[in-house]
Design an enzyme around this catalytic site. Structure first.
Site, mmCIF file in Angstrom:
data_model
loop_
_atom_site.group_PDB
_atom_site.id
_atom_site.type_symbol
_atom_site.label_atom_id
_atom_site.label_comp_id
_atom_site.label_asym_id
_atom_site.label_seq_id
_atom_site.Cartn_x
_atom_site.Cartn_y
_atom_site.Cartn_z
ATOM 1 C CB SER A 1 -0.913 0.019 1.228
ATOM 2 O OG SER A 1 -1.536 1.288 1.349
ATOM 3 C CG HIS B 1 -4.002 -1.565 -1.554
ATOM 4 N ND1 HIS B 1 -5.087 -2.321 -1.933
ATOM 5 C CD2 HIS B 1 -4.426 -0.784 -0.519
ATOM 6 C CE1 HIS B 1 -6.123 -2.030 -1.144
ATOM 7 N NE2 HIS B 1 -5.741 -1.098 -0.291
ATOM 8 C CG ASP C 1 -5.264 2.121 1.381
ATOM 9 O OD1 ASP C 1 -6.233 1.354 1.249
ATOM 10 O OD2 ASP C 1 -4.145 1.738 1.759
ATOM 11 C CG MET D 1 -8.321 6.887 3.275
ATOM 12 S SD MET D 1 -7.448 6.711 4.852
ATOM 13 C CE MET D 1 -6.431 5.280 4.511
ATOM 14 C CG HIS E 1 -9.635 0.216 0.150
ATOM 15 N ND1 HIS E 1 -9.032 -0.092 1.363
ATOM 16 C CD2 HIS E 1 -10.965 0.318 0.420
ATOM 17 C CE1 HIS E 1 -9.952 -0.170 2.300
ATOM 18 N NE2 HIS E 1 -11.137 0.091 1.751
ATOM 19 C CG MET F 1 -11.251 3.192 2.920
ATOM 20 S SD MET F 1 -9.848 3.041 4.070
ATOM 21 C CE MET F 1 -8.507 2.921 2.908
ATOM 22 C CG MET G 1 -11.420 -2.958 5.709
ATOM 23 S SD MET G 1 -9.889 -2.528 4.856
ATOM 24 C CE MET G 1 -8.986 -1.657 6.153
ATOM 25 N N GLY H 1 -2.755 3.694 8.561
ATOM 26 C CA GLY H 1 -1.817 2.595 8.466
ATOM 27 C C GLY H 1 -1.166 2.326 9.807
ATOM 28 N N GLY H 2 -0.515 1.179 9.929
ATOM 29 C CA GLY H 2 0.251 0.860 11.128
ATOM 30 C C GLY H 2 -0.540 0.339 12.303
ATOM 31 C CG ASP I 1 -5.784 -2.969 3.715
ATOM 32 O OD1 ASP I 1 -4.766 -2.808 4.413
ATOM 33 O OD2 ASP I 1 -6.251 -2.060 2.998
ATOM 34 N N GLY I 2 -4.538 -4.792 6.588
ATOM 35 C CA GLY I 2 -4.390 -4.227 7.922
ATOM 36 C C GLY I 2 -3.580 -5.098 8.864
ATOM 37 N N GLY I 3 -2.485 -4.549 9.384
ATOM 38 C CA GLY I 3 -1.694 -5.260 10.369
ATOM 39 C C GLY I 3 -0.991 -6.486 9.836
ATOM 40 N N GLY J 1 1.329 -2.390 4.077
ATOM 41 C CA GLY J 1 1.802 -1.026 3.900
ATOM 42 C C GLY J 1 3.037 -0.731 4.699
ATOM 43 C CB SER J 2 3.509 0.355 8.222
ATOM 44 O OG SER J 2 2.766 -0.691 8.835
#
Length: 219
Positions: A6, A31, A33, A35, A64, A66, A135, A142-143, A173-175, A195-196
């Site tokens: 991401s 990816h 994001d 927002m 994505h 959002m 999600m 992020g993070g 997506d996430g963590g 991402g991170s």
């Protein structure tokens, strides 16, 4: 397992370079994001960034959205070069129309489930989607840390696919890190957004390889 770094966690001053590093490091997708600061408590970027990066990568660009009322933005993301566009179930009262609109531009359509959104709400539109994005954190930043309960959603979607003969992809997506990606793969996920974990490193290739190695260990 496809790895989709991401760019939310990339260096915006060196975005082209970071995307090339990810691509050369073994990324499968890029990816994006987007927002709006209303649907989620963060403001990022729009289709102009997709248009800017499109010439610099041959990888599929996974967008994505959002945002509230995603119907207003679908055409511009499609024309900018998106290969996948995903919208949140709660972002519009006319999600069926939004999915139709995405597909009308010959773009793959995705639907997004927040951590508290049940899989059962997809029953009447699941035949229209090319991908379901689960999600595994609350959307917006992020993070964040992975929410373990979301694994049940992945398992339910995987079971649904096998029982009903659907062919949509399951994305998470996430963590995401080597531990959580292994759990997601075992639950049935096929695409992981990271991402991170990827871009906070000075060596994105090493991080992407670590994710893929963790998935291979789960086979």
């Amino acid at each position: 397992m496809k790895i989709a770094p991401s760019i939310l966690s990339a260096d915006f001053a060196n975005l082209k370079e970071d995307i090339i590093k990810a691509q050369e490091g073994g990324a499968d997708w890029i990816h994006v994001d987007s927002m709006d600061g209303h649907f989620v408590p963060n403001l990022t970027f729009g289709s102009i960034v997709v248009k800017a990066i499109r010439p610099h990568t041959h990888l599929p660009i996974d967008c994505h959205l959002m945002v509230e009322n995603p119907d207003y933005y679908i055409q511009e993301f499609a024309e900018a070069g998106a290969d996948y566009i995903s919208v949140h179930l709660e972002s519009t009262p006319h999600v069926h129309r939004a999915l139709q609109l995405i597909r009308s531009f010959d773009v793959k359509a995705g639907i997004v489930l927040n951590p508290a959104t049940p899989v059962s709400l997809l029953e009447d539109i699941i035949h229209m989607v090319d991908m379901v994005l689960v999600m595994t954190v609350n959307p917006g930043y992020g993070g964040q840390s992975f929410i373990p309960e979301t694994l049940n959603k992945i398992k339910m979607l995987d079971k649904w696919k096998k029982e009903k003969g659907f062919d949509f992809l399951i994305e998470v997506d996430g963590g995401i890190n080597p531990t959580t990606i292994k759990a997601c793969a075992e639950a049935g996920a096929e695409v992981c957004v990271a991402g991170s974990y990827v871009f906070d490193s000075s060596n994105p290739k090493e991080r992407i390889e670590a994710l893929k190695h963790a998935v291979r260990d789960s086979d």
